[in-house]
Design an enzyme around this catalytic site. Structure first.
Site, PDB file in Angstrom:
ATOM      1  N   CYS B 156      20.496 135.447 134.397  1.00 29.03           N
ATOM      2  CA  CYS B 156      19.875 134.241 133.827  1.00 29.03           C
ATOM      3  C   CYS B 156      20.746 133.548 132.796  1.00 29.03           C
ATOM      4  O   CYS B 156      20.871 132.322 132.796  1.00 29.03           O
ATOM      5  CB  CYS B 156      18.512 134.574 133.221  1.00 29.03           C
ATOM      6  SG  CYS B 156      18.543 135.940 132.045  1.00 29.03           S
ATOM      7  N   HIS B 256      16.611 129.871 127.576  1.00 27.70           N
ATOM      8  CA  HIS B 256      17.727 130.510 126.879  1.00 27.70           C
ATOM      9  C   HIS B 256      18.578 129.443 126.187  1.00 27.70           C
ATOM     10  O   HIS B 256      19.030 128.493 126.819  1.00 27.70           O
ATOM     11  CB  HIS B 256      18.633 131.251 127.880  1.00 27.70           C
ATOM     12  CG  HIS B 256      18.048 132.517 128.424  1.00 27.70           C
ATOM     13  ND1 HIS B 256      16.856 133.044 128.012  1.00 27.70           N
ATOM     14  CD2 HIS B 256      18.525 133.384 129.382  1.00 27.70           C
ATOM     15  CE1 HIS B 256      16.609 134.173 128.671  1.00 27.70           C
ATOM     16  NE2 HIS B 256      17.596 134.401 129.501  1.00 27.70           N
TER      17      HIS B 256
END
Lengths: 365, 365, 365, 365
Positions: B156, B256
């Site tokens: 990710c 993120h």
């Protein structure tokens, strides 16, 4: 107990001021006597003038002090004045105090960049206090009145950054390049209003106004040498050290986490084990001087791979110790590591109190 | 509407599996027919087998599907199989599926490092899918059965990192050095149990097991060239690119944040404005191919100095767009900037679906 | 599409105003044309005047609208005006608008307690709009100009509370006693500055100024009957219903959770199953009228024992549906249950838009 | 210092066990000598066997203790054994210890409902310890060996609830009806894994398994009278008191907030001022006995309308004091108020230590 020195706090009702008051409560060296705030608060009892927001209760000894105006006259009996004033107000007030012969330790940024004002992280560069020590000695020798002075506390995130750098530079020589990405607590933003809840809940704010510039600049002053005549500090040049900071605000109450990388000038670089040992062995001068608040262990080198963490490690040595973990080689520079420091203790009011303890230990105040 | 392709999901009851199911609901290209999970769930209706934890409701079309075992036999009619299996289980199952001639797009890490397995961020390096395209074409030309294959979704945090790199490398040539410090959301850790609440409330965890190594390694594969015969990807060497990652977990649900710095090999470096314009102008191939989920704007360049923020920007282009802000010169490398990507969309299941859309658009499945 | 009605928003740059603008974007019944804000913003493009803080992007259609002053003159072409003004400003402005013959739906509290002003939760008591319907019809019959009016949206936490009460009272008769303890989201406090981050992180604030009184009073008006001549609403008396509220702020972005208990006047009380079924069967009038935003399922009765949860359930029916869970017998009153409602949708701007849709469907505007 | 009593901790590596160890460090009455845990840990040094997760550092004195099995044999020299065992294991182990003549203070729920086992909140009902006092005296009089016994600590949320009730009942007579809605911290859920982060971030969980029943039942035992022969506690009947609890988990690390309402049996009810004064005047017996950990101020009555708050008030009297605020009349029952207690101190391990201090002060151990 010998006679304690008289202390005052400027900006006493604010976030930093409240911290000063907590730290000065039952202090062996200082006796808190004067609290200054805005005209709106002056004349009231401290307990009535203040929206107390600390997790520790207001010291009983502070409750009934009548708040003063922030005038040199009101603080004239103080051996030391701690300033928690906002930068918007600190400029002329601190100047007035200095001119009136008072000793000021300030958390405001206003005078940090004056070469003759020491910018001090007390566990890192107390030797910069020789500027004021020299001035005081000289006046004494000349039979003049003790001169006033200002000592500045560094920016909160700078304090954490430079703490492990000092012993490394002392041992391995100058740092060539340094990067830091910070994950900063919200308490540093004060509380009127500070960081809005809706901005920080389930969020990161990748920007703190002025912070990156402060970190990059202040590091060069704090690590810089004293001029030969001890009249001022010489800033490190970009040739001497390159510093890059990226600052973020995260949902943490207290404790700044910093992911740093660095490269030494000297080749070959030391080993990871050398770096760890050097940090572990470091004992700050304030501790050697026997200062009350000085951390027994200046740098805590943590070996667990998921440490330091703000909630678990911020209170080491009452917030005066700095924790460093995950020291490892860096594929780009030499080393990377994670540094955690308590932003309102070693990063603000606590540093102020420890600076004053050093001044007292050295008879400068 | 033309006949939709039949899709299956492995690990359907888990965090990634649930995301696949949401993204495949009412999908114009795929019809979700087979859901595989552990023996404990097999035989039950999906709605009964699953502790659904998404903020969107479970698609009605999935509720009554009877959960299968994760056997190639159960998925034999699938044109495409999405794997949300844990790494602990993915190895032999995905291998069995590939050997059975099935097309697998996997979120697991198990096969990412096989040179002949494409490791794809669909808005970045869809050209690596030529490995499977070539193999399929060859089999077809030879009159053989369509070969099975695995395509891996990247980690990710790698996805967010490489998104802005691709257009920059295309325009300004190779990157010499690259550092990233991440502030990662907790949803990426799944929910059995994922990150404990007591560990992340008022805290930062400066460590995510294996993550830094993944980011450093995967970047070199994703930005690496295809071998001339299109049989595999050639990893960039440390001489070609140096990558350093520091990974942190923060109290964010999705999204993120990464603070990155980079240095180009070519001198002089481009200007900040050139970098911004290049990112703004980038249109990913998936969008040109008309893929349903492809972002209209691949990279959102944000000019406000306090953006991107996870809560405000993670859903741009339904989580398939990546946001970049604070692009500025870096005193140590050339540039620094903040990148935000949705870790469960472009960083996981969403990438898987978009990869499959590309495979369909190119008639590879 | 028939001609859409012209809509304006007062307090357009604020938190509630931004929500109105999002909800009115691409609305089938309303066309947003006028945006009013303070003199500081007036004359600027909306995009330049506004610190946009929504998780959805600013509608492109709003960006270039030139912000007006909040004068009736500027809004004179509006069929409907939505007011997101702060209570400090709403009083005289909304009065001026009403006197100028404009139809105002207001989120401010200023006129909620006027008996002739309907206080409406659109999924609960749209029949209170008959006050304005009657007035408008009468003026029409008398050949007079359409009269201006104000309709008030209830307090956010009141909306969630009364939603399940309405069908229960309709079916089982009056409620004798009612208690609610709320766990309220911070978005309701706006963002200038709203709830400070340091106050809500790792914390609960057991007080929201004025909120408990609002909940206790408004419930009595919303559940009260219309006077026979439809000129005003009759408040329920303390003999008719006793209401007690305890309000808390918690670290949730959107979605108010309320733990309620209630006792019916009639004996014996219904069964838990009767209560559940009655809530499940309830279809609000707005849905029957075909209003665009009306929830398909007004009350979602959840059977899982750990639901409703704000993060998972606040967006049911786009935030217009209310979720009720844990319906069970109460050892003190008759029943206890947990109610979750989206405070900025059904608890504020969303209710305003749905009220206006009802007004339009009934040809009152 | 007189000879300290020897103490052991069962479940020493867990969340509650770690708390016991912290509280027993440098304790004037107890010397911690034995630490018991599962076979997996037995034989290791405590520092090696434990994933320490407290915000205070592990006491140096505990680090090198070799972890034992949880057998009565291993604890046979202990004057007092503190049990932090999970309910899954506590049953047979605590029974074995009691049968072996050991004195056990347990945080587990297993024996709370045995009539002859005191269920004690030490600042509330230490008189229930007369059950064991009587048994010990009797054995002594008969020349028999000291009998083993178990004393149970109450559920964490029960402790906060009953703290202000005791002085009120003592002064104003029995309570007729009592409702409480809790906002509970996550530390109470332990950490393996406890509450998952993704479940509590930006969320409320309106359910804690078994908690409401515990609160409703335990209140009736703690406020119940001793039987005349002091052999057991008589539970209050539903006719004597009706209790209703609604329990929620919120994003708070430590400190349970409870919004309570109550109605006295006697008419007229006391005034708000009477209630406040009664709470302020309450001094718990443990303090009168001079117990080391007893709070100087048992109940802190806070007058600021936004207090108590977990972050600011949980540590009053080192977590042994309970804070009560917002005491006001209730339109449904007589009074409502907000109670805050530290769930791991007065709500768990801390209560255990204070119970043992009372046992020691009364020479029961």
């Amino acid at each position: 107990m010998t006679q304690r020195k008289i202390a005052g706090v400027l900006g006493a009702t604010g976030s930093v001021g409240q911290r000063f008051i907590l730290l000065l409560s039952n202090h062996p060296t200082f006796e808190l006597k004067v609290l200054g705030a805005s005209s709106r608060s002056a004349g009231k009892k401290y307990v009535d003038a203040t929206n107390w927001k600390q997790t520790d209760l207001m010291p009983v000894s502070a409750e009934n002090i009548i708040v003063s105006e922030c005038s040199a006259e009101a603080f004239k009996d103080c051996d030391i004045v701690f300033s928690g004033l906002d930068a918007d107000y600190a400029g002329p007030i601190e100047k007035e105090f200095r001119e009136a012969g008072l000793a000021v330790v300030s958390n405001a940024k206003n005078y940090r960049r004056e070469p003759e004002v020491p910018l001090v992280v007390p566990i890192v560069n107390p030797e910069h206090l020789e500027i004021v020590e020299t001035a005081v000695s000289k006046a004494k020798a000349e039979g003049k009145a003790k001169p006033g002075f200002i000592v500045c506390i560094s920016n909160c995130s700078t304090a954490g950054l430079v703490a492990p750098l000092k012993p490394l530079v002392d041992k391995f020589g100058p740092i060539d390049m340094l990067t830091t990405t910070t994950l900063q607590a919200i308490s540093g933003a004060g509380f009127s209003p500070g960081v809005p809840g809706i901005d920080i809940l389930d969020n990161v704010i990748p920007y703190i106004g002025g912070e990156e510039d402060k970190m990059e600049w202040e590091t060069k002053k704090i690590l810089g040498p004293l001029a030969e005549d001890k009249s001022h500090v010489q800033l490190l040049t970009p040739d001497e050290i390159k510093v890059s900071a990226q600052c973020n605000r995260v949902a943490v109450s207290d404790g700044h986490t910093e992911c740093i990388s660095l490269r030494f000038k000297n080749r070959p670089a030391p080993s990871v084990e050398d770096v760890k040992q050097t940090l572990r062995d470091y004992v700050c001068d304030a501790y050697k001087l026997g200062c009350h608040s000085a951390p027994k262990q200046t740098i805590h080198v943590l070996d667990q791979n998921d440490r330091p963490q703000p909630r678990l490690d911020r209170n080491r040595d009452a917030g005066y110790g700095v924790s460093v973990g995950r020291i490892r080689e860096d594929p780009v520079l030499d080393f990377k590591m994670v540094v955690l420091s308590h932003n309102t203790i070693i990063g603000a009011a606590g540093s102020g109190v420890l600076i004053a303890e050093i001044l007292a230990a050295k008879n400068i105040i």
